[in-house]
Design a protein around this motif. Sequence first.
Motif, short mmCIF file in Angstrom:
data_model
loop_
_atom_site.label_atom_id
_atom_site.label_comp_id
_atom_site.label_asym_id
_atom_site.label_seq_id
_atom_site.Cartn_x
_atom_site.Cartn_y
_atom_site.Cartn_z
N ALA A 23 51.95 45.55 -21.16
CA ALA A 23 52.12 46.80 -21.92
C ALA A 23 51.16 46.89 -23.10
O ALA A 23 50.80 48.00 -23.51
CB ALA A 23 53.56 46.92 -22.40
N LEU A 24 50.72 45.76 -23.62
CA LEU A 24 49.79 45.76 -24.76
C LEU A 24 48.35 46.01 -24.35
O LEU A 24 47.50 46.25 -25.20
CB LEU A 24 49.87 44.41 -25.50
CG LEU A 24 51.22 44.06 -26.12
CD1 LEU A 24 51.17 42.66 -26.72
CD2 LEU A 24 51.62 45.10 -27.16
N LEU A 25 48.09 45.96 -23.05
CA LEU A 25 46.71 46.04 -22.57
C LEU A 25 46.37 47.34 -21.85
O LEU A 25 45.28 47.49 -21.32
CB LEU A 25 46.44 44.86 -21.62
CG LEU A 25 46.59 43.47 -22.23
CD1 LEU A 25 46.36 42.42 -21.17
CD2 LEU A 25 45.65 43.29 -23.41
N SER A 26 47.32 48.29 -21.82
CA SER A 26 47.08 49.49 -21.01
C SER A 26 47.07 50.79 -21.81
O SER A 26 46.94 51.86 -21.21
CB SER A 26 48.11 49.57 -19.89
OG SER A 26 49.41 49.59 -20.43
N ASP A 27 47.18 50.73 -23.12
CA ASP A 27 47.23 51.93 -23.95
C ASP A 27 45.92 52.05 -24.74
O ASP A 27 45.71 51.34 -25.73
CB ASP A 27 48.43 51.85 -24.90
CG ASP A 27 48.62 53.08 -25.75
OD1 ASP A 27 47.65 53.84 -25.97
OD2 ASP A 27 49.75 53.28 -26.21
N ALA A 28 45.03 52.94 -24.31
CA ALA A 28 43.70 53.06 -24.92
C ALA A 28 43.79 53.43 -26.40
O ALA A 28 43.05 52.88 -27.22
CB ALA A 28 42.86 54.08 -24.16
N ALA A 29 44.69 54.33 -26.76
CA ALA A 29 44.80 54.74 -28.17
C ALA A 29 45.26 53.58 -29.03
O ALA A 29 44.76 53.39 -30.15
CB ALA A 29 45.76 55.92 -28.30
N GLY A 57 48.82 51.75 -14.72
CA GLY A 57 48.84 50.34 -14.35
C GLY A 57 47.52 49.63 -14.49
O GLY A 57 47.43 48.44 -14.20
N CYS A 58 46.51 50.34 -14.90
CA CYS A 58 45.17 49.75 -15.02
C CYS A 58 44.81 49.50 -16.48
O CYS A 58 45.53 49.87 -17.39
CB CYS A 58 44.14 50.66 -14.36
SG CYS A 58 44.38 50.86 -12.59
N GLY A 59 43.66 48.92 -16.67
CA GLY A 59 43.24 48.50 -18.00
C GLY A 59 42.41 49.51 -18.76
O GLY A 59 42.28 50.68 -18.38
N HIS A 74 37.74 44.55 -22.95
CA HIS A 74 38.01 44.95 -21.57
C HIS A 74 39.35 44.30 -21.22
O HIS A 74 39.53 43.11 -21.48
CB HIS A 74 36.92 44.46 -20.62
CG HIS A 74 35.55 44.90 -21.06
ND1 HIS A 74 35.07 46.16 -20.86
CD2 HIS A 74 34.61 44.23 -21.76
CE1 HIS A 74 33.86 46.26 -21.39
NE2 HIS A 74 33.55 45.10 -21.95
N THR A 75 40.27 45.08 -20.66
CA THR A 75 41.60 44.54 -20.39
C THR A 75 41.98 44.67 -18.92
O THR A 75 41.56 45.61 -18.23
CB THR A 75 42.68 45.24 -21.25
OG1 THR A 75 42.88 46.57 -20.78
CG2 THR A 75 42.30 45.25 -22.72
#
Length: 120
Positions: A23-29, A57-59, A74-75
């Motif tokens: 969850a910490l790696l998928s929110d661009a903002a 579900g992506c990075g 990059h996540t």
Amino acid sequence: MTDCRHRPAGLHLLADLHGVAPALLSDAARIDALLREAAQAAGARILHSHFHHFGAGCGVTGVLLLAESHISIHTWPEDGFAAADIFMCGSAQPERALELIEQALQPASRMVKTIERGRL
């Protein structure tokens, strides 16, 4: 005349962060805000940012352009992995940026390579 206050000598940190909550790696903002906070903590001046989310579900991939160089990330939430690249010259302190990123992402493990740039 252009103001060229920063010399090329600086530190380049390459950090592999494993075991991060997806969850910490998928929110661009959220990642944009984190990197901005990290740059400020390091004493860097932000010039521009660009972040892209690859879908549900992506990075995320993103970069902050700094007067002192850059921070990029990059996540891969599906793997709990983030790769951060922090290069800063002048009086900026890239280690402080990485500390803040690690505090926010709480990786289970990390591997960091430090490269001195521009030094003879």
